[in-house]
Design a protein around this motif. Structure first.
Motif, PDB file in Angstrom:
ATOM      1  N   MET A  97       0.809  -1.221   0.000  1.00 45.31           N
ATOM      2  CA  MET A  97       0.000   0.000   0.000  1.00 45.31           C
ATOM      3  C   MET A  97       0.842   1.272   0.000  1.00 45.31           C
ATOM      4  O   MET A  97       0.408   2.318   0.488  1.00 45.31           O
ATOM      5  N   LYS A  98       2.062   1.204  -0.565  1.00 49.55           N
ATOM      6  CA  LYS A  98       2.885   2.401  -0.738  1.00 49.55           C
ATOM      7  C   LYS A  98       2.974   2.724  -2.221  1.00 49.55           C
ATOM      8  O   LYS A  98       3.174   1.835  -3.048  1.00 49.55           O
ATOM      9  N   LEU A  99       2.834   3.997  -2.571  1.00 55.78           N
ATOM     10  CA  LEU A  99       2.845   4.411  -3.964  1.00 55.78           C
ATOM     11  C   LEU A  99       4.277   4.777  -4.357  1.00 55.78           C
ATOM     12  O   LEU A  99       4.712   5.914  -4.210  1.00 55.78           O
ATOM     13  N   SER A 100       5.019   3.783  -4.847  1.00 56.82           N
ATOM     14  CA  SER A 100       6.413   3.982  -5.234  1.00 56.82           C
ATOM     15  C   SER A 100       6.488   4.545  -6.649  1.00 56.82           C
ATOM     16  O   SER A 100       6.037   3.908  -7.611  1.00 56.82           O
ATOM     17  N   LYS A 101       7.052   5.732  -6.783  1.00 53.85           N
ATOM     18  CA  LYS A 101       7.128   6.382  -8.096  1.00 53.85           C
ATOM     19  C   LYS A 101       8.028   5.604  -9.050  1.00 53.85           C
ATOM     20  O   LYS A 101       7.673   5.397 -10.222  1.00 53.85           O
ATOM     21  N   ALA A 102       9.194   5.173  -8.575  1.00 47.47           N
ATOM     22  CA  ALA A 102      10.128   4.458  -9.453  1.00 47.47           C
ATOM     23  C   ALA A 102       9.511   3.160  -9.961  1.00 47.47           C
ATOM     24  O   ALA A 102       9.599   2.833 -11.156  1.00 47.47           O
ATOM     25  N   TYR A 103       8.877   2.407  -9.049  1.00 44.60           N
ATOM     26  CA  TYR A 103       8.250   1.149  -9.434  1.00 44.60           C
ATOM     27  C   TYR A 103       7.106   1.400 -10.413  1.00 44.60           C
ATOM     28  O   TYR A 103       6.938   0.697 -11.416  1.00 44.60           O
ATOM     29  N   MET A 104       6.321   2.450 -10.153  1.00 45.96           N
ATOM     30  CA  MET A 104       5.195   2.774 -11.023  1.00 45.96           C
ATOM     31  C   MET A 104       5.670   3.174 -12.416  1.00 45.96           C
ATOM     32  O   MET A 104       5.085   2.777 -13.419  1.00 45.96           O
ATOM     33  N   GLU A 105       6.739   3.972 -12.495  1.00 44.13           N
ATOM     34  CA  GLU A 105       7.251   4.398 -13.794  1.00 44.13           C
ATOM     35  C   GLU A 105       7.768   3.221 -14.604  1.00 44.13           C
ATOM     36  O   GLU A 105       7.591   3.165 -15.832  1.00 44.13           O
ATOM     37  N   THR A 106       8.397   2.260 -13.938  1.00 45.50           N
ATOM     38  CA  THR A 106       8.908   1.085 -14.640  1.00 45.50           C
ATOM     39  C   THR A 106       7.780   0.290 -15.282  1.00 45.50           C
ATOM     40  O   THR A 106       7.847  -0.089 -16.449  1.00 45.50           O
ATOM     41  N   ILE A 107       6.717   0.035 -14.501  1.00 44.30           N
ATOM     42  CA  ILE A 107       5.585  -0.728 -15.029  1.00 44.30           C
ATOM     43  C   ILE A 107       4.835   0.089 -16.076  1.00 44.30           C
ATOM     44  O   ILE A 107       4.385  -0.436 -17.100  1.00 44.30           O
ATOM     45  N   ALA A 108       4.684   1.405 -15.835  1.00 40.83           N
ATOM     46  CA  ALA A 108       3.931   2.254 -16.757  1.00 40.83           C
ATOM     47  C   ALA A 108       4.563   2.273 -18.144  1.00 40.83           C
ATOM     48  O   ALA A 108       3.859   2.235 -19.157  1.00 40.83           O
ATOM     49  N   SER A 109       5.887   2.334 -18.213  1.00 39.84           N
ATOM     50  CA  SER A 109       6.551   2.341 -19.515  1.00 39.84           C
ATOM     51  C   SER A 109       6.314   1.024 -20.259  1.00 39.84           C
ATOM     52  O   SER A 109       6.129   1.015 -21.483  1.00 39.84           O
ATOM     53  N   HIS A 110       6.283  -0.080 -19.497  1.00 44.37           N
ATOM     54  CA  HIS A 110       6.008  -1.388 -20.100  1.00 44.37           C
ATOM     55  C   HIS A 110       4.580  -1.436 -20.621  1.00 44.37           C
ATOM     56  O   HIS A 110       4.316  -1.880 -21.747  1.00 44.37           O
ATOM     57  N   TRP A 111       3.633  -0.982 -19.824  1.00 47.89           N
ATOM     58  CA  TRP A 111       2.224  -1.005 -20.221  1.00 47.89           C
ATOM     59  C   TRP A 111       1.959  -0.046 -21.378  1.00 47.89           C
ATOM     60  O   TRP A 111       1.094  -0.296 -22.211  1.00 47.89           O
TER      61      TRP A 111
END
Length: 445
Positions: free
Chosen positions: A347-361
């Motif tokens: 339940m933590k909003l990690s920016k780095a992790y989100m950016e990695t997945i977002a670029s893939h998606w």
């Protein structure tokens, strides 16, 4: 593919047109409407318009006729029809029989070229589609400038000359700017919030919130999807020294606010939504309910629902906005991404992790919540399979003789390591759906 089957070739249609066309309607369709709705929609309008002259009152044409006329598949015809409906050039009515449906297409006349530019929303959309140079050229050509040597306008208004008396002796109060000049209807949108803002600053509300200005404000709110507080800033910015609204500056201010929020310009695009023409399919499974919820709500609402109904933090919203604008993810896909990242990071909003997945998606070109959920499940399943294969390979390669106590300790450690933080993907989606349902009830309650 999603529009196949919405109408069938055997379905019939009638064409109606109760109002006559303006003299320059072809110029309007070609130069003003076509950039917004495309050539197929304009061609469909012209085909139906001339079809009306040929049809007999008792004869029902089939949509197969339209397919032959326009040499287009039926799903393209359906999308062209939706554009005509959305831009206000057509109304559609449907009668259902046991074997087929009969549609009545009521054509609406387009604005005459000069009137087109009086509709602020259409004019603003055309401006964004064709650019300022072409827009100014068309406007200068079609909108004749009033002569400056006519003197002051001293024409008496209706309320100056007439007074309506009711049978009981009461007089009707003057409607003033609340009357729609085109239809005669009294229109009074709710601008109490703006009136309060102006009163607090000692600005005369009647001078600012005229009928045409209220109409402009409502259209810009719709076009740019701006909240009330940003519309308030735009109005105050565009006020002149005489406390009147500079309409051009107000439109520019609204566009600047939109551009700052979205890093782009507004365009008229096809909205991917189910039409009310077909029966609404209610989700039955928990996953279907979750998908429907993720398609409907905004990322901000999702964060607030998952935070016990509390307000989303500005930092989290900033992270989401940057990821959305950088990677170009649609709102439903962004909702799934938020949900997925929160589950994987406690339940933590990690920016780095989100950016990695977002670029893939983003490279996967995901457009809907359903596609994003299926993609996330598949990726996690593949990761789990690779992890299991790696462990089985290690077990096969290891042939060393070790004490029993070491086996037991290693086995216990491996069992703990094998327990993923969220091993059951389906269970994760269901848990989040229950959270959404719980906090949505609290908010509505």
């Amino acid at each position: 593919m999603r529009d196949i089957g919405k109408i069938l070739p055997i379905d019939g249609y009638h064409v109606l047109m109760e109002k006559s066309q303006p003299a320059d309607y072809l110029k309007s369709l070609t130069h003003l409407y076509q950039p917004l709705i495309g050539i197929q929609a304009v061609t469909l309008y012209m085909t139906l318009l001339h079809e009306k002259e040929l049809q007999q009152q008792s004869t029902v044409q089939t949509h197969h006729t339209l397919m032959n006329y326009m040499n287009l598949p039926l799903d393209d015809l359906y999308r062209a029809r939706l554009k005509l409906e959305g831009i206000g050039l057509m109304k559609t009515f449907k009668e259902q029989s046991d074997e087929y449906s009969i549609y009545t297409y009521e054509l609406r006349p387009p604005f005459a070229p000069a009137q087109f530019f009086t509709d602020e929303m259409l004019a603003q959309l055309l401006y964004h589609h064709i650019g300022q140079a072409k827009f100014d050229m068309l406007k200068n050509h079609y909108v004749k400038q009033e002569q400056d040597n006519k003197g002051a306008n001293i024409t008496a208004s209706f309320n100056d000359v007439f007074q309506t008396v009711f049978p009981d002796g009461r007089y009707m109060e003057a409607a003033g700017d609340l009357q729609d000049e085109s239809t005669g209807d009294i229109m009074e949108p709710d601008f109490s919030w703006m009136e309060q803002v102006l009163k607090q600053r000692m600005i005369p509300t009647g001078q600012v919130l005229t009928y045409k200005n209220r109409q402009l404000i409502a259209q810009m709110m719709t076009l740019y999807d701006l909240p009330e507080y940003e519309i308030e800033k735009a109005v105050l910015w565009a006020l002149t020294e005489e406390n009147t609204l500079n309409r051009s500056e107000f439109k520019e201010a609204c566009h600047d606010l939109f551009r700052n929020n979205h890093q782009g310009t507004v365009r008229l695009t096809d909205k991917q939504v189910e039409t009310t023409e077909e029966a609404v399919q209610h989700p039955t499974t928990k996953e279907e309910q979750l998908i429907a919820e993720l398609e409907r709500i905004s990322p901000r609402q999702l964060l607030e629902d998952l935070s016990n109904g509390g307000q989303a933090s500005g930092q989290d919203l900033k992270v989401i906005r940057e990821v959305m604008t950088t990677q170009g993810l649609p709102s439903p896909v962004m909702n799934v991404l938020i949900h997925y990242v929160l589950l994987q990071t406690n339940m933590k909003l990690s920016k780095a992790y989100m950016e990695t997945i977002a670029s893939h998606w983003s490279r996967a070109n995901l457009k809907t919540a359903r596609e994003a959920i299926a993609f996330a499940k598949n990726e996690k399943m593949q990761y789990q399979q690779r992890k299991n294969r790696k462990k089985s390979t290690k077990k096969t390669a290891s042939k060393e003789v070790v004490p029993d106590w070491f086996h037991n300790r290693k086995k216990k450690k491996q069992e703990n390591d094998d327990k993923p933080q969220h091993s059951n993907t389906d269970k994760e989606w269901q848990e989040t759906e229950q959270l959404l349902k719980k906090y949505s009830k609290k908010k509505n309650g």
